[in-house]
Design a protein around this motif. Structure first.
Motif, PDB file in Angstrom:
ATOM      1  N   ALA A  12      56.797 -44.553   3.198  1.00  0.00           N
ATOM      2  CA  ALA A  12      55.352 -44.520   2.953  1.00  0.00           C
ATOM      3  C   ALA A  12      54.811 -43.098   3.089  1.00  0.00           C
ATOM      4  CB  ALA A  12      54.641 -45.453   3.919  1.00  0.00           C
ATOM      5  N   SER A  13      55.330 -42.363   4.068  1.00  0.00           N
ATOM      6  CA  SER A  13      54.900 -40.979   4.256  1.00  0.00           C
ATOM      7  C   SER A  13      55.289 -40.125   3.054  1.00  0.00           C
ATOM      8  CB  SER A  13      55.521 -40.411   5.533  1.00  0.00           C
ATOM      9  OG  SER A  13      55.186 -39.047   5.690  1.00  0.00           O
ATOM     10  N   ALA A  14      56.542 -40.269   2.619  1.00  0.00           N
ATOM     11  CA  ALA A  14      57.011 -39.496   1.467  1.00  0.00           C
ATOM     12  C   ALA A  14      56.260 -39.904   0.207  1.00  0.00           C
ATOM     13  CB  ALA A  14      58.514 -39.709   1.287  1.00  0.00           C
ATOM     14  N   ALA A  15      55.961 -41.197   0.068  1.00  0.00           N
ATOM     15  CA  ALA A  15      55.247 -41.683  -1.105  1.00  0.00           C
ATOM     16  C   ALA A  15      53.805 -41.164  -1.129  1.00  0.00           C
ATOM     17  CB  ALA A  15      55.263 -43.206  -1.141  1.00  0.00           C
ATOM     18  N   SER A  16      53.185 -41.070   0.035  1.00  0.00           N
ATOM     19  CA  SER A  16      51.824 -40.531   0.103  1.00  0.00           C
ATOM     20  C   SER A  16      51.792 -39.082  -0.353  1.00  0.00           C
ATOM     21  CB  SER A  16      51.283 -40.630   1.531  1.00  0.00           C
ATOM     22  OG  SER A  16      50.963 -41.967   1.854  1.00  0.00           O
ATOM     23  N   LYS A  17      52.794 -38.321   0.092  1.00  0.00           N
ATOM     24  CA  LYS A  17      52.878 -36.920  -0.344  1.00  0.00           C
ATOM     25  C   LYS A  17      53.068 -36.836  -1.852  1.00  0.00           C
ATOM     26  CE  LYS A  17      54.817 -35.249   4.029  1.00  0.00           C
ATOM     27  NZ  LYS A  17      56.036 -34.692   4.700  1.00  0.00           N
ATOM     28  N   ALA A  18      53.929 -37.721  -2.388  1.00  0.00           N
ATOM     29  CA  ALA A  18      54.187 -37.709  -3.822  1.00  0.00           C
ATOM     30  C   ALA A  18      52.945 -38.133  -4.610  1.00  0.00           C
ATOM     31  CB  ALA A  18      55.366 -38.637  -4.148  1.00  0.00           C
ATOM     32  N   ALA A  19      52.260 -39.177  -4.129  1.00  0.00           N
ATOM     33  CA  ALA A  19      51.046 -39.630  -4.816  1.00  0.00           C
ATOM     34  C   ALA A  19      49.966 -38.550  -4.772  1.00  0.00           C
ATOM     35  CB  ALA A  19      50.544 -40.922  -4.177  1.00  0.00           C
ATOM     36  N   ASP A  20      49.807 -37.921  -3.616  1.00  0.00           N
ATOM     37  CA  ASP A  20      48.823 -36.836  -3.506  1.00  0.00           C
ATOM     38  C   ASP A  20      49.174 -35.691  -4.446  1.00  0.00           C
ATOM     39  OD1 ASP A  20      47.490 -38.267  -1.594  1.00  0.00           O
ATOM     40  OD2 ASP A  20      48.260 -37.119   0.122  1.00  0.00           O
ATOM     41  N   TYR A  21      50.454 -35.399  -4.578  1.00  0.00           N
ATOM     42  CA  TYR A  21      50.914 -34.338  -5.471  1.00  0.00           C
ATOM     43  C   TYR A  21      50.511 -34.663  -6.911  1.00  0.00           C
ATOM     44  CZ  TYR A  21      54.197 -30.791  -7.296  1.00  0.00           C
ATOM     45  OH  TYR A  21      54.765 -29.700  -7.918  1.00  0.00           O
ATOM     46  N   LEU A  22      50.738 -35.926  -7.320  1.00  0.00           N
ATOM     47  CA  LEU A  22      50.390 -36.324  -8.682  1.00  0.00           C
ATOM     48  C   LEU A  22      48.874 -36.346  -8.891  1.00  0.00           C
ATOM     49  CD1 LEU A  22      52.941 -39.227  -9.315  1.00  0.00           C
ATOM     50  CD2 LEU A  22      52.847 -37.039 -10.526  1.00  0.00           C
ATOM     51  N   LEU A  23      48.164 -36.953  -7.957  1.00  0.00           N
ATOM     52  CA  LEU A  23      46.726 -37.100  -8.118  1.00  0.00           C
ATOM     53  C   LEU A  23      45.996 -35.767  -8.049  1.00  0.00           C
ATOM     54  CD1 LEU A  23      46.312 -40.346  -6.004  1.00  0.00           C
ATOM     55  CD2 LEU A  23      46.020 -40.142  -8.490  1.00  0.00           C
ATOM     56  N   ALA A  24      46.625 -34.768  -7.443  1.00  0.00           N
ATOM     57  CA  ALA A  24      46.017 -33.433  -7.398  1.00  0.00           C
ATOM     58  C   ALA A  24      45.862 -32.857  -8.804  1.00  0.00           C
ATOM     59  CB  ALA A  24      46.853 -32.491  -6.535  1.00  0.00           C
ATOM     60  N   PHE A  25      46.737 -33.246  -9.722  1.00  0.00           N
ATOM     61  CA  PHE A  25      46.604 -32.767 -11.092  1.00  0.00           C
ATOM     62  C   PHE A  25      45.324 -33.289 -11.725  1.00  0.00           C
ATOM     63  CE2 PHE A  25      51.280 -32.467 -10.620  1.00  0.00           C
ATOM     64  CZ  PHE A  25      51.455 -31.145 -11.027  1.00  0.00           C
ATOM     65  N   ARG A  26      44.952 -34.509 -11.375  1.00  0.00           N
ATOM     66  CA  ARG A  26      43.704 -35.067 -11.902  1.00  0.00           C
ATOM     67  C   ARG A  26      42.522 -34.270 -11.390  1.00  0.00           C
ATOM     68  NH1 ARG A  26      41.465 -41.052 -10.421  1.00  0.00           N
ATOM     69  NH2 ARG A  26      41.684 -40.126  -8.349  1.00  0.00           N
ATOM     70  N   ALA A  27      42.557 -33.938 -10.090  1.00  0.00           N
ATOM     71  CA  ALA A  27      41.455 -33.160  -9.503  1.00  0.00           C
ATOM     72  C   ALA A  27      41.363 -31.777 -10.147  1.00  0.00           C
ATOM     73  CB  ALA A  27      41.669 -33.030  -7.991  1.00  0.00           C
ATOM     74  N   GLU A  28      42.528 -31.143 -10.388  1.00  0.00           N
ATOM     75  CA  GLU A  28      42.534 -29.818 -11.018  1.00  0.00           C
ATOM     76  C   GLU A  28      41.954 -29.882 -12.419  1.00  0.00           C
ATOM     77  OE1 GLU A  28      46.537 -28.470 -10.879  1.00  0.00           O
ATOM     78  OE2 GLU A  28      46.603 -28.313  -8.692  1.00  0.00           O
ATOM     79  N   THR A  29      42.271 -30.948 -13.141  1.00  0.00           N
ATOM     80  CA  THR A  29      41.759 -31.106 -14.502  1.00  0.00           C
ATOM     81  C   THR A  29      40.249 -31.265 -14.493  1.00  0.00           C
ATOM     82  OG1 THR A  29      43.820 -32.164 -15.164  1.00  0.00           O
ATOM     83  CG2 THR A  29      41.924 -32.497 -16.593  1.00  0.00           C
ATOM     84  N   GLU A  30      39.743 -32.063 -13.547  1.00  0.00           N
ATOM     85  CA  GLU A  30      38.303 -32.282 -13.465  1.00  0.00           C
ATOM     86  C   GLU A  30      37.574 -30.991 -13.092  1.00  0.00           C
ATOM     87  OE1 GLU A  30      38.120 -35.408 -10.655  1.00  0.00           O
ATOM     88  OE2 GLU A  30      38.598 -36.989 -12.103  1.00  0.00           O
TER      89      GLU A  30
END
Length: 326
Positions: free
Chosen positions: A284-302
């Motif tokens: 779960a910890s590793a998955a949270s880091k991975a999800a945050d990594y992916l979702l950060a691209f959405r924030a950068e785009t916005e």
């Protein structure tokens, strides 16, 4: 004559060994070459066929050509021989590597033909043998008629949800849609998933896409997770669990609700979790880091989109209702 028979038996054994070794390599790489877990509404979807005769390949040739489609990134399931390409007025591009497929025949001795003619029946018996020949994807050819190599139809509008499509594009990952398998290639650093209309329920495409992007995030140049586990190992299972949790977290953040996994997936995760009481915490910890990594691209785009816009409220009219801009 005896020498020729011995050579033929040896060649047949080599064919069996080559095919068997290829399947073993697929399983060791974590792929099950005879399983398409997403299902299909049409029997022909994902089945390799001859582009000229339109006959589907059968038996071991299906697995062989599926492997070629996946490993080489072909979008088409159509194949043909070198001679067929020439006959159609096209050609196989120089340097393209073909795929070896087989067909079975029975050699019927001349004496049996003669006896069958005398007795007024069809020849029977015979000696089975395998023959190897080479085919090429239509994508490896030039000059073929349009109806032979026409691209697959566009993905129906709306099957890939816009928020998912935007995030995938923002990652910059080498993300390929097509073929019969979903996977991430660590050596070539690309993700491949089937078309969403190949899934029994297209919404599940999103879970699969972000599952494979979860593996992509763990690649050596990003979060650098240990992805060396072979299929069936505990390490492999833990990486799969991490990727599946990543997909769940990202889908939730995007408001996408896929259906649950099949029981065989759940059973394998239960085995891991029961064997290590910290496994789910680490995953779960590793998955949270991975999800945050992916979702950060959405924030950068916005952020980039907002930076590119001129002042959206040059005259202050948006504040007329008395609210203070954050």
């Amino acid at each position: 004559m005896a020498h020729a028979r011995h050579r033929s038996a040896r060649e047949r054994t080599n064919l069996y060994e080559q095919i068997t070794n290829r399947i073993i390599a697929e399983l060791e790489a974590g792929r099950i070459p005879w399983v398409q877990p997403w299902g299909s509404a049409k029997a022909s979807v994902g089945m390799p066929y001859n582009a000229v005769s339109e006959r589907r390949y059968s038996g071991i040739n299906i697995l062989t050509l599926w492997d070629a489609i996946v490993s080489r990134g072909f979008a088409s399931h159509a194949f043909l021989t070198f001679r067929q390409a020439i006959t159609l007025g096209g050609n196989v591009r120089r340097g393209e590597q073909g795929i070896g497929v087989i067909y079975t025949r029975r050699f019927i001795p001349r004496d049996e033909h003669r006896r069958a003619d005398i007795e007024g029946r069809e020849p029977s018996g015979g000696i089975p043998f395998l023959k190897w020949f080479t085919v090429f994807s239509v994508e490896q050819c030039d000059g073929l008629p349009a109806h032979i190599c026409e691209p697959p139809p566009p993905i129906p509008e709306g099957l890939i949800l816009p928020q998912a499509e935007a995030l995938i594009a923002a990652t910059g990952a080498d993300f390929r849609i097509g073929g019969p398998s979903a996977f991430y290639s660590p050596t070539r650093d690309y993700v491949q998933v089937p078309r969403p209309d190949d899934f029994f329920d297209p919404v599940n495409w999103h879970r699969t896409a972000f599952h494979e992007l979860g593996h992509w995030v763990g690649g050596a140049t990003r979060l650098n997770r240990d992805q060396s586990g072979v299929f069936g190992s505990v390490a492999y299972g833990k990486e799969e669990l991490c990727a599946e949790l990543t997909a769940s977290f990202v889908c939730a953040a995007l408001g996408i609700t896929p259906t649950v996994r099949h029981a065989d997936y759940i059973g394998s995760w239960l085995e891991i979790i029961r064997g290590d009481d910290r496994a789910i915490l680490r995953a779960a910890s590793a998955a949270s880091k991975a999800a945050d990594y992916l979702l950060a691209f959405r924030a950068e785009t916005e952020i980039a989109a907002n930076d590119d816009d001129p002042d959206p409220d040059p005259d202050g009219s948006m504040a007329m209702d008395g609210r203070i801009a954050a």
